[in-house]
Design an enzyme around this catalytic site. Structure first.
Site, PDB file in Angstrom:
ATOM      1  N   VAL A   1       0.826  -1.207   0.000  1.00 29.60           N
ATOM      2  CA  VAL A   1       0.000   0.000   0.000  1.00 29.60           C
ATOM      3  C   VAL A   1       0.868   1.269   0.000  1.00 29.60           C
ATOM      4  CG1 VAL A   1      -1.768   1.284   1.274  1.00 29.60           C
ATOM      5  CG2 VAL A   1      -1.894  -1.213   1.150  1.00 29.60           C
TER       6      VAL A   1
ATOM      7  N   LYS B   1      10.463  -0.344   8.692  1.00 27.78           N
ATOM      8  CA  LYS B   1      10.932  -1.126   9.840  1.00 27.78           C
ATOM      9  C   LYS B   1      12.342  -1.653   9.611  1.00 27.78           C
ATOM     10  CE  LYS B   1       8.991  -4.728  12.802  1.00 27.78           C
ATOM     11  NZ  LYS B   1       7.882  -5.686  12.896  1.00 27.78           N
TER      12      LYS B   1
ATOM     13  N   LYS C   1      -6.960  -1.478   8.960  1.00 22.88           N
ATOM     14  CA  LYS C   1      -8.294  -1.849   9.494  1.00 22.88           C
ATOM     15  C   LYS C   1      -8.228  -2.453  10.882  1.00 22.88           C
ATOM     16  CE  LYS C   1      -7.277  -4.519   6.199  1.00 22.88           C
ATOM     17  NZ  LYS C   1      -7.137  -5.323   5.009  1.00 22.88           N
TER      18      LYS C   1
ATOM     19  N   GLU D   1     -11.185   5.564   4.427  1.00 23.14           N
ATOM     20  CA  GLU D   1     -11.843   4.882   3.304  1.00 23.14           C
ATOM     21  C   GLU D   1     -11.137   3.569   2.954  1.00 23.14           C
ATOM     22  OE1 GLU D   1     -14.668   6.285   1.130  1.00 23.14           O
ATOM     23  OE2 GLU D   1     -14.554   4.109   1.193  1.00 23.14           O
TER      24      GLU D   1
ATOM     25  N   GLY E   1     -11.342  -1.669   0.248  1.00 22.58           N
ATOM     26  CA  GLY E   1     -10.268  -1.195  -0.639  1.00 22.58           C
ATOM     27  C   GLY E   1     -10.640   0.017  -1.464  1.00 22.58           C
TER      28      GLY E   1
ATOM     29  N   GLY F   1      -1.016 -13.607  -5.716  1.00 19.96           N
ATOM     30  CA  GLY F   1      -0.650 -12.543  -4.784  1.00 19.96           C
ATOM     31  C   GLY F   1      -1.845 -11.965  -4.038  1.00 19.96           C
TER      32      GLY F   1
ATOM     33  N   GLU G   1      -2.152 -13.753   1.641  1.00 20.36           N
ATOM     34  CA  GLU G   1      -0.866 -13.669   2.335  1.00 20.36           C
ATOM     35  C   GLU G   1      -0.271 -15.076   2.458  1.00 20.36           C
ATOM     36  OE1 GLU G   1       0.104 -10.652   3.842  1.00 20.36           O
ATOM     37  OE2 GLU G   1      -1.664  -9.787   2.893  1.00 20.36           O
TER      38      GLU G   1
ATOM     39  N   LYS H   1     -13.458  -5.042   9.175  1.00 21.28           N
ATOM     40  CA  LYS H   1     -14.080  -4.064   8.275  1.00 21.28           C
ATOM     41  C   LYS H   1     -15.549  -3.844   8.650  1.00 21.28           C
ATOM     42  CE  LYS H   1     -11.008  -5.451   4.511  1.00 21.28           C
ATOM     43  NZ  LYS H   1     -10.869  -6.382   3.375  1.00 21.28           N
TER      44      LYS H   1
ATOM     45  N   GLY I   1      -5.348  -4.436  -2.970  1.00 19.64           N
ATOM     46  CA  GLY I   1      -4.327  -4.287  -4.007  1.00 19.64           C
ATOM     47  C   GLY I   1      -3.670  -2.925  -3.947  1.00 19.64           C
TER      48      GLY I   1
HETATM   49  N1  LIG Z   1      -2.471  -4.894   0.746  1.00 15.50           N
HETATM   50  C1  LIG Z   1      -3.732  -4.475   0.538  1.00 15.50           C
HETATM   51  O1  LIG Z   1      -4.316  -4.690  -0.530  1.00 15.50           O
HETATM   52  C2  LIG Z   1      -4.444  -3.699   1.604  1.00 15.50           C
HETATM   53  C3  LIG Z   1      -5.727  -3.194   1.337  1.00 15.50           C
HETATM   54  C4  LIG Z   1      -6.388  -2.415   2.312  1.00 15.50           C
HETATM   55  C5  LIG Z   1      -5.765  -2.189   3.522  1.00 15.50           C
HETATM   56  N2  LIG Z   1      -4.530  -2.726   3.771  1.00 15.50           N
HETATM   57  C6  LIG Z   1      -3.892  -2.414   5.067  1.00 15.50           C
HETATM   58  O2  LIG Z   1      -2.799  -1.536   4.797  1.00 15.50           O
HETATM   59  C7  LIG Z   1      -1.751  -1.774   5.716  1.00 15.50           C
HETATM   60  C8  LIG Z   1      -0.472  -2.087   4.950  1.00 15.50           C
HETATM   61  O3  LIG Z   1      -0.683  -3.260   4.173  1.00 15.50           O
HETATM   62  P1  LIG Z   1       0.418  -3.777   3.143  1.00 15.50           P
HETATM   63  O4  LIG Z   1      -0.238  -4.860   2.361  1.00 15.50           O
HETATM   64  O5  LIG Z   1       1.045  -2.638   2.431  1.00 15.50           O
HETATM   65  O6  LIG Z   1       1.477  -4.427   4.151  1.00 15.50           O
HETATM   66  P2  LIG Z   1       2.991  -4.821   3.848  1.00 15.50           P
HETATM   67  O7  LIG Z   1       3.206  -5.011   2.388  1.00 15.50           O
HETATM   68  O8  LIG Z   1       3.315  -5.932   4.782  1.00 15.50           O
HETATM   69  O9  LIG Z   1       3.823  -3.520   4.280  1.00 15.50           O
HETATM   70  C9  LIG Z   1       3.874  -3.071   5.577  1.00 15.50           C
HETATM   71  C10 LIG Z   1       4.872  -1.934   5.669  1.00 15.50           C
HETATM   72  O10 LIG Z   1       4.835  -1.416   6.993  1.00 15.50           O
HETATM   73  C11 LIG Z   1       6.147  -1.343   7.508  1.00 15.50           C
HETATM   74  N3  LIG Z   1       6.096  -1.587   8.949  1.00 15.50           N
HETATM   75  C12 LIG Z   1       5.556  -2.636   9.592  1.00 15.50           C
HETATM   76  N4  LIG Z   1       5.682  -2.490  10.932  1.00 15.50           N
HETATM   77  C13 LIG Z   1       6.303  -1.312  11.114  1.00 15.50           C
HETATM   78  C14 LIG Z   1       6.747  -0.604  12.260  1.00 15.50           C
HETATM   79  N5  LIG Z   1       6.580  -1.087  13.476  1.00 15.50           N
HETATM   80  N6  LIG Z   1       7.363   0.584  12.085  1.00 15.50           N
HETATM   81  C15 LIG Z   1       7.571   1.068  10.837  1.00 15.50           C
HETATM   82  N7  LIG Z   1       7.171   0.439   9.716  1.00 15.50           N
HETATM   83  C16 LIG Z   1       6.575  -0.738   9.852  1.00 15.50           C
HETATM   84  C17 LIG Z   1       6.931  -2.417   6.787  1.00 15.50           C
HETATM   85  O11 LIG Z   1       8.308  -2.050   6.826  1.00 15.50           O
HETATM   86  P3  LIG Z   1       9.476  -2.881   6.081  1.00 15.50           P
HETATM   87  O12 LIG Z   1       9.248  -2.598   4.618  1.00 15.50           O
HETATM   88  O13 LIG Z   1      10.706  -2.299   6.596  1.00 15.50           O
HETATM   89  O14 LIG Z   1       9.253  -4.316   6.445  1.00 15.50           O
HETATM   90  C18 LIG Z   1       6.310  -2.352   5.395  1.00 15.50           C
HETATM   91  O15 LIG Z   1       6.937  -1.363   4.622  1.00 15.50           O
HETATM   92  C19 LIG Z   1      -2.218  -2.918   6.620  1.00 15.50           C
HETATM   93  O16 LIG Z   1      -2.730  -2.386   7.811  1.00 15.50           O
HETATM   94  C20 LIG Z   1      -3.298  -3.597   5.793  1.00 15.50           C
HETATM   95  O17 LIG Z   1      -4.282  -4.231   6.586  1.00 15.50           O
HETATM   96  C21 LIG Z   1      -3.862  -3.456   2.847  1.00 15.50           C
END
Ligand SMILES: NC(=O)c1ccc[n+]([C@@H]2O[C@H](COP(=O)([O-])OP(=O)(O)OC[C@H]3O[C@@H](n4cnc5c(N)ncnc54)[C@H](OP(=O)(O)O)[C@@H]3O)[C@@H](O)[C@H]2O)c1
Length: 323
Positions: A13, A44, A103, A127, A132, A185, A188, A203, A300
């Site tokens: 994201v 992180k 969420k 939002e 999404g 993809g 997870e 949600k 996505g």
């Molecule tokens: N993926 C989707 O389609 C989607 C859709 C709607 C909502 N979301 C929500 O959006 C959020 C992010 O999802 P994502 O899919 O992008 O996750 P992701 O690919 O796992 O990325 C998470 C990011 O957060 C960073 N991070 C995690 N813990 C941290 C901390 N303690 N301090 C600083 N940075 C930290 C990670 O750092 P590193 O890169 O250093 O590991 C990584 O860059 C989640 O809450 C998820 O539920 C996701």
């Protein structure tokens, strides 16, 4: 003047938001009369290689982000309740608008954050937490304020919907359909939250807070995933013209809120029957409008980034929302 923004998280994201702000610079400037600049990114793991402009501060220290003079907006896209909640709270207290996709955090702490944001005269955009790219929060918040909303029925987890679609169309067992979701993809490596209904539950709780101003007790919500369904169940339903859909339902019954997340058999005339693949959909039943269904990509990189950026652009300069 430039609007200074920080990005918390640079995963799927976070990268989507970063790239979309750069690729839609012109449209954003036109809408806001100012350029938006990502000036800092919180991550992180400092050892990961990332495609980020060298002029941008990349840090593991949130204090460095808060110390940026004139920071106006924080896009939060990290995972889990903490430190997401503490970071959002501190950003609000510093006077920043916060746009979150998280969420798990917002289902639990959304009410507190919205109240704090009101006190500090800033906005919280959420939002992207729910469905999404489908603009369901804004539709309810801006277009359904006079209607009495009686019920919400929704498909809120694209992975589960994709698996159910694959099982039905290709007569696959659950495990094979899950593996296909992972190959694409969508799921997870640890897909527990998706297939056991937890993701849809969070949600639904966010929708409950928005629609009814409160949430049912979490331990009284029936939450069941799709992982027990067999191809035989799905085939038997198909012979009767029915489909299994993983439905999150919410309605008021007297003075109590009822909510559930579970596989439900629906017929062809049901609003969610035709929602296939990774899509999400939300049907809202309300006093004046009757029912409307919004559907589209529920997750996505770019659909989620779209929700966050539109949320920011449409709210910027407006008063904080009612709580
Ligand atoms: N993926 C989707 O389609 C989607 C859709 C709607 C909502 N979301 C929500 O959006 C959020 C992010 O999802 P994502 O899919 O992008 O996750 P992701 O690919 O796992 O990325 C998470 C990011 O957060 C960073 N991070 C995690 N813990 C941290 C901390 N303690 N301090 C600083 N940075 C930290 C990670 O750092 P590193 O890169 O250093 O590991 C990584 O860059 C989640 O809450 C998820 O539920 C996701």
């Amino acid at each position: 003047m430039t609007i200074k923004a920080a990005l918390l998280g640079f995963g799927t994201v976070g990268q989507g938001v970063y790239e979309a702000i750069n690729s839609h610079r012109e449209q954003l400037t036109k809408r806001l009369n100012n350029e938006v600049e990502i000036v800092a990114v919180l991550i992180k793991n400092p050892n990961k290689k990332r495609d980020i402009d060298p002029a941008v501060l990349v840090t593991t220290d949130f204090e460095e982000i808060l110390a940026i003079p004139g920071l106006e907006v924080v896009f939060e896209a990290i995972v889990g309740e903490e430190p997401g909640f503490s970071y959002c709270l501190r950003a609000v207290e510093k006077g920043c608008h916060v746009i979150t996709a998280n969420k798990v955090m917002f289902a639990k702490y959304g009410k507190i954050l919205l109240k704090k944001a009101k006190e500090h005269g800033v906005r919280i955009g959420y939002e992207a937490t729910t469905a999404g790219g489908v603009p369901v929060i804004r539709t309810i918040e801006q277009q359904l304020q006079v209607n009495d909303i009686q019920k919400v029925e929704a498909i809120l987890n694209g992975t589960s919907n994709f698996i159910l679609t694959e099982m039905r169309e290709k007569q696959l067992p659950f495990e094979k359909a899950l593996a296909r979701a992972q190959q694409h993809g969508y799921a997870e490596a640890d897909p527990g939250h998706d297939i056991k209904g937890k993701d849809a539950f969070y949600k639904l709780m966010i929708l409950s807070q928005l629609v009814f101003g409160s949430q049912p007790r979490w331990d009284q919500v029936e939450v069941k995933g799709i992982d027990r369904l067999t191809p035989a169940d799905i085939e038997k339903a198909g012979r009767k013209g029915l489909r299994y859909k993983h439905i999150a339902e919410l309605y008021r019954y007297g003075n109590t809120l009822k909510a559930s997340v579970k596989p439900v058999l629906v017929a062809a005339d049901h609003a969610l029957y035709a929602i296939e693949g990774v899509n999400n959909a939300v049907t809202i039943y309300a006093s004046l409008i009757g029912s409307i269904t919004l559907s589209g990509p529920g997750a996505g990189k770019f659909p989620t980034a779209s929700a966050m950026i539109e949320d920011f652009a449409s709210g910027y300069g407006r008063l904080p929302q009612l709580v």
